[in-house]
Design a protein around this motif. Structure first.
Motif, short mmCIF file in Angstrom:
data_model
loop_
_atom_site.label_atom_id
_atom_site.label_comp_id
_atom_site.label_asym_id
_atom_site.label_seq_id
_atom_site.Cartn_x
_atom_site.Cartn_y
_atom_site.Cartn_z
N SER A 136 1.38 6.89 -6.56
CA SER A 136 0.36 7.91 -6.83
C SER A 136 0.94 9.32 -6.71
CB SER A 136 -0.81 7.73 -5.85
OG SER A 136 -1.78 8.73 -6.03
N ILE A 137 1.74 9.55 -5.69
CA ILE A 137 2.38 10.87 -5.51
C ILE A 137 3.30 11.17 -6.68
CG2 ILE A 137 4.03 12.16 -4.08
CD1 ILE A 137 2.85 10.67 -1.66
N PHE A 138 4.08 10.16 -7.10
CA PHE A 138 5.00 10.36 -8.21
C PHE A 138 4.25 10.69 -9.50
CE2 PHE A 138 7.82 8.72 -11.60
CZ PHE A 138 8.92 9.53 -11.37
N ASP A 139 3.12 9.99 -9.71
CA ASP A 139 2.31 10.26 -10.90
C ASP A 139 1.74 11.68 -10.87
OD1 ASP A 139 2.81 7.74 -11.83
OD2 ASP A 139 0.90 6.88 -11.14
N THR A 140 1.33 12.12 -9.69
CA THR A 140 0.79 13.48 -9.55
C THR A 140 1.85 14.52 -9.87
OG1 THR A 140 -0.77 12.73 -7.87
CG2 THR A 140 -0.32 15.09 -7.95
N LEU A 141 3.07 14.29 -9.37
CA LEU A 141 4.17 15.21 -9.64
C LEU A 141 4.48 15.28 -11.13
CD1 LEU A 141 6.62 14.40 -6.71
CD2 LEU A 141 5.32 16.52 -7.04
N LEU A 142 4.49 14.15 -11.79
CA LEU A 142 4.77 14.12 -13.22
C LEU A 142 3.69 14.86 -14.00
CD1 LEU A 142 6.05 10.47 -13.86
CD2 LEU A 142 7.38 12.59 -13.88
N ALA A 143 2.48 14.67 -13.54
CA ALA A 143 1.38 15.34 -14.24
C ALA A 143 1.46 16.84 -14.05
CB ALA A 143 0.04 14.82 -13.72
N SER A 144 1.86 17.28 -12.87
CA SER A 144 1.95 18.72 -12.58
C SER A 144 3.02 19.37 -13.45
CB SER A 144 2.27 18.96 -11.09
OG SER A 144 1.22 18.44 -10.30
N PHE A 145 4.18 18.73 -13.56
CA PHE A 145 5.26 19.30 -14.35
C PHE A 145 4.96 19.22 -15.84
CE2 PHE A 145 7.76 18.47 -10.46
CZ PHE A 145 8.28 19.74 -10.28
N ARG A 200 0.83 -1.19 0.00
CA ARG A 200 0.00 0.00 0.00
C ARG A 200 0.88 1.27 0.00
NH1 ARG A 200 -5.24 0.84 1.43
NH2 ARG A 200 -5.43 -1.28 0.59
N TYR A 201 1.98 1.19 0.75
CA TYR A 201 2.91 2.33 0.80
C TYR A 201 3.49 2.60 -0.59
CZ TYR A 201 7.18 4.96 1.82
OH TYR A 201 8.18 5.89 1.81
N LEU A 202 3.87 1.52 -1.29
CA LEU A 202 4.39 1.69 -2.64
C LEU A 202 3.35 2.29 -3.58
CD1 LEU A 202 6.60 -1.49 -3.33
CD2 LEU A 202 7.34 0.90 -3.28
N GLN A 203 2.10 1.84 -3.39
CA GLN A 203 1.03 2.40 -4.22
C GLN A 203 0.89 3.91 -3.97
OE1 GLN A 203 -2.45 0.12 -3.27
NE2 GLN A 203 -1.89 -1.59 -4.65
N SER A 204 1.01 4.28 -2.68
CA SER A 204 0.90 5.71 -2.33
C SER A 204 2.04 6.49 -2.96
CB SER A 204 0.91 5.89 -0.81
OG SER A 204 -0.19 5.23 -0.22
N MET A 205 3.26 5.94 -2.87
CA MET A 205 4.39 6.62 -3.48
C MET A 205 4.23 6.74 -4.99
SD MET A 205 6.37 7.63 -1.09
CE MET A 205 4.80 7.92 -0.19
#
Length: 636
Positions: free
Chosen positions: A625-634, A618-623
């Motif tokens: 998701s955060i990484f995907d959000t950052l990529l989308a923002s940039f 679950r922790y890896l999934q959270s990480m």
């Protein structure tokens, strides 16, 4: 770094789940030790505001092993196996000597008591036949007991050989495992399962022979037996060899590498090998000697007295039981191998002492002759170590009712084992073929003078065993004087009613109170006298029943030492077996509690690591998701 934390957590918990599964799979595997994963944190990384953790890593897989509990379990198991096997063997030995109608005591007393019926009617062929039947039953019972003892001895010998074969196989397995374990540690990883397998081999080895172990720096195990003999050294194992021809006492010995390098029995502290050795060397051998002593005493006493009488045809009595052949006494002499004098050069012999009381002096033992010089040495009774020395020109010695000859034939360093009793029971047989051959009649008669005024009556008259012609006191005139009696005018001897008056050629027992001047005349019968109703020698044969013969026991109770030897050994073995079994169970329980798998505990650990694994995922999934959000923002 966050991804690294998740990955290491996931992998570490996966490893922990794998170890838990391995434990559960081997919960019922003999010798398996519970394993646990040792986890440790990955050193943190410094940032401006402090150190941040980098996750977890597997430090190793450890097994639950306590060398002290394992050693205690192995030692107590060895003692338990030794006492249990000896107890089982002694139970089989006890079954050879039942009580009641089928017992040896019943057969012995049946024979000895049968003389009473023959005395009541000396010419009755049926009464005479009963004596022969009773003797044949006794002989067959002794033959059967000896045969069963030999079968028990043979099976125990086979068990000893099989135990040594198992020891050699297991020690070879330990040696091979040593090499694999050394290679495993050399690779930097503890081979836990190999260590368990080696411990299992050592536990199995301890159940056969008690061993002591010492772990080397390379993690190989050195295994010692017999105190300090290295059975396994590194990857090399030394075989154990059994033999019956090395020991000067005729015992089964265990040799290290070869038969001549004998391990001390006392240092073989436990295991089935120890139990079988004790039973084979001490219990069976002791009972064989006890049984043989009873058979030889019965044979010799009966034959010697029977030869003193006359049969129904007026002929001198023959040997009642078949006498032991010269070949029997030859086979009773066993030269010990690896001694100086070749067997063909030895003239050492053993046989019966002709003394009248010799059969009452027997001791249930083997004997050993050890030559310390030419014609000089020691004769030792093995059962208690009693020793008599001899030196030239002595050629013969008498001890315990036996005559040992040829003592001048050995050179220094020669040893000879003598077994006078081992085969007597198997050789026991009735020598007579017809009831008329029973020598019940006495070869002497007695008559009271017509003028006797006392009330003394003749109770028994016969020729004692061991007396040989010429008979100086026959004919004999027994005259009662003040203070006792005289024989043919000789010195005065005290008279006791019921106590035998013994002269050269006769034994006369009077019951009552003779008067001074009374006389009794003992003589050989006239050719015209009928001795068919004379049962004097039969009275002497019946009297053997009450003769103190075996360790102070009457001949009729001569079976008691045999039963006592078996019963005493069985009782001790039962007590030892119960005691050591309890100790072994307690020690194994303590070891298992430390090293064994508890399924309840493993289930709890399974749930624990399963939840940790899921949380890591679950922790890896959270990480992610955060990484995907950052990529989308940039990307916008």
């Amino acid at each position: 770094m966050s991804f690294n934390i998740g990955v290491t957590s996931l992998l570490s918990n996966q490893a922990a789940l794998q170890v838990v599964g391995h434990n559960i799979a081997n919960a019922n595997t003999p010798g398996f030790s519970r394993q646990t994963v040792s986890l440790q944190q990955v050193p943190g990384q410094q940032f401006g505001i402090g150190y941040f953790g980098r996750g977890v890593q597997v430090a190793g897989v450890e097994r639950a092993f306590n060398q002290f509990l394992t050693r205690e379990a192995n030692i107590t198991a060895a003692a338990s196996e030794a006492s249990k096997l000896r107890y089982q063997r002694l139970q089989a030995l006890e079954a050879l000597f039942p009580m009641g109608a089928a017992g040896l005591g019943q057969q012995l007393n049946g024979f000895l008591n049968s003389w009473a019926d023959a005395l009541a009617s000396p010419t009755n062929q049926t009464a005479r036949a009963v004596v022969l039947t009773g003797a044949d039953d006794l002989a067959r019972r002794l033959n059967g007991s000896a045969e069963q003892l030999e079968q028990l001895r043979t099976t125990t010998r086979a068990q000893l050989d099989a135990s040594l074969a198992q020891i050699n196989q297991l020690s070879a397995g330990v040696a091979q495992m040593n090499q694999r374990i050394v290679d495993g540690f050399a690779a930097g990883v503890p081979p836990n399962d190999l260590l368990d397998q080696r411990d299992r081999l050592l536990a199995d080895l301890n159940r056969i022979i008690q061993v002591h172990t010492l772990e080397a720096d390379d993690r190989s195990m050195t295994v010692f037996v017999g105190g300090s003999m290295p059975l396994v050294l590194g990857s090399r194992a030394t075989a154990l060899v059994g033999s019956e021809s090395i020991s000067p006492d005729g015992r089964y010995t265990v040799g290290f590498g070869n038969a001549a390098t004998v391990l001390n029995d006392d240092l073989i502290g436990g295991g089935t090998l120890r139990g079988a050795l004790t039973f084979f060397n001490d219990d069976v051998a002791g009972v064989s000697n006890q049984l043989g002593r009873l058979a030889l005493a019965t044979l010799e006493l009966t034959n010697r007295q029977h030869r003193q009488g006359l049969d129904l045809n007026g002929q001198e009595g023959q040997d009642f039981f078949r006498p032991l052949a010269a070949s029997y006494w030859t086979q009773a002499v066993v030269p010990v191998v690896n001694t100086v004098t070749p067997p063909t050069a030895l003239n050492v012999s053993v046989g019966m002492d002709p003394a009248a009381d010799a059969p009452t002096q027997f001791r249930a033992s083997d004997y050993r002759v050890t030559f310390t010089g030419a014609g000089a040495g020691n004769l030792t009774r093995i059962s208690d170590g009693f020793s008599v020395s001899f030196a030239a020109p002595t050629t013969d010695l008498t001890l315990d009712g036996l005559r040992f000859g040829g003592l001048a034939s050995g050179a220094a360093g020669t040893e000879v084992l003598l077994r006078p009793f081992r085969g007597v029971a198997a050789a026991m047989a009735v020598n007579l073929s017809a009831p008329s051959q029973l020598a019940l009649s006495s070869p002497v008669v007695v008559a009271a003078a017509a003028g006797n005024s006392g009330n003394a009556q003749v109770e028994a008259l016969y020729r004692p065993t061991g007396q040989m012609p010429p008979f100086a006191d026959v004919p004999a005139t027994i005259t009662f004087v003040a203070g006792g009696y005289t024989i043919n005018g000789g010195p005065t001897q005290a008279f006791v009613s019921g106590q035998a008056i013994v002269g050269s050629g006769f034994s006369l027992t009077l019951r009552g109170a003779p008067a001074v001047g009374d006389t009794f005349n003992v003589r050989e019968p006239l050719p015209t006298e009928n001795l068919r109703q004379n049962a004097g020698n039969g009275q002497a044969l019946l009297a053997l029943r009450d003769l103190a013969t075996i360790d102070g026991f009457m001949l009729s109770d001569g079976y008691i030492p045999v039963f006592s030897a078996v019963a005493a050994g069985l009782q001790r073995a039962q007590t030892d077996s119960e005691f050591h079994t309890r100790l072994a169970l307690n020690a194994e329980s303590a070891r298992a509690n430390q090293a064994g798998v508890n399924l309840d505990e493993e289930a709890a650990r399974l749930l624990q690591f399963q939840q940790a694994y899921q949380a890591s995922a679950r922790y890896l999934q959270s990480m992610q998701s955060i990484f995907d959000t950052l990529l989308a923002s940039f990307g916008r």
